[in-house]
Design a protein around this motif. Sequence first.
Motif, mmCIF file in Angstrom:
data_model
loop_
_atom_site.group_PDB
_atom_site.id
_atom_site.type_symbol
_atom_site.label_atom_id
_atom_site.label_comp_id
_atom_site.label_asym_id
_atom_site.label_seq_id
_atom_site.Cartn_x
_atom_site.Cartn_y
_atom_site.Cartn_z
ATOM 1 N N ARG A 81 50.750 44.198 40.816
ATOM 2 C CA ARG A 81 51.608 43.314 41.595
ATOM 3 C C ARG A 81 50.886 42.910 42.870
ATOM 4 N NH1 ARG A 81 57.253 46.668 41.060
ATOM 5 N NH2 ARG A 81 57.274 46.624 38.810
ATOM 6 N N GLU A 83 51.724 40.809 46.485
ATOM 7 C CA GLU A 83 52.790 40.243 47.298
ATOM 8 C C GLU A 83 52.190 39.679 48.586
ATOM 9 O OE1 GLU A 83 56.431 42.123 49.800
ATOM 10 O OE2 GLU A 83 56.286 42.744 47.704
ATOM 11 N N LYS A 85 53.166 38.193 52.256
ATOM 12 C CA LYS A 85 54.278 38.089 53.199
ATOM 13 C C LYS A 85 53.733 38.115 54.619
ATOM 14 C CE LYS A 85 58.754 40.093 54.220
ATOM 15 N NZ LYS A 85 59.709 41.140 53.929
#
Length: 152
Positions: A81, A83, A85
């Motif tokens: 995964r 991510e 941000k």
Amino acid sequence: MSTLSLWTRRDPFAEFDALVRQAFGPAATRRSGFVPAAEVARDGDDAVVRVELPGLDVEKDVTVEVDRGRLVVHGERRDERTEEKDGRSLREVRYGTFRRSFALPQHVTADAVSASYDAGVLSVRVTGAYAGTAATRIAVTSGAGAPAIEQA
């Protein structure tokens, strides 16, 4: 100038659990990084084995086979995964091979085994696994009806 020490709190129950698993657990469990939960249930004369495999592509990463009288479910979990941000990237990679093995009755062949996958659970049905396993009651007779034992 002083030295800063960092103290961490130890969990004695987790340490004991790890010690017991290492000493008495099966070798496959110790080597593997992933051990899926499994249960075996009876459905009439059939046995149903359910193995929790959430997020796996069962067509590519899971194999179900009958090998020398055992039902074997094995494969590999690859979970990556990424991510993004607030301008930061977080990448997490979890993987591990697994192998679960279950004894089958002698009369069961690979033709009696079928598997399906739904909602993260692999269900393997072994048709007739419990067929012919009902207890048979034996009549007990009193001393008058017992067969005579002849001495040679």
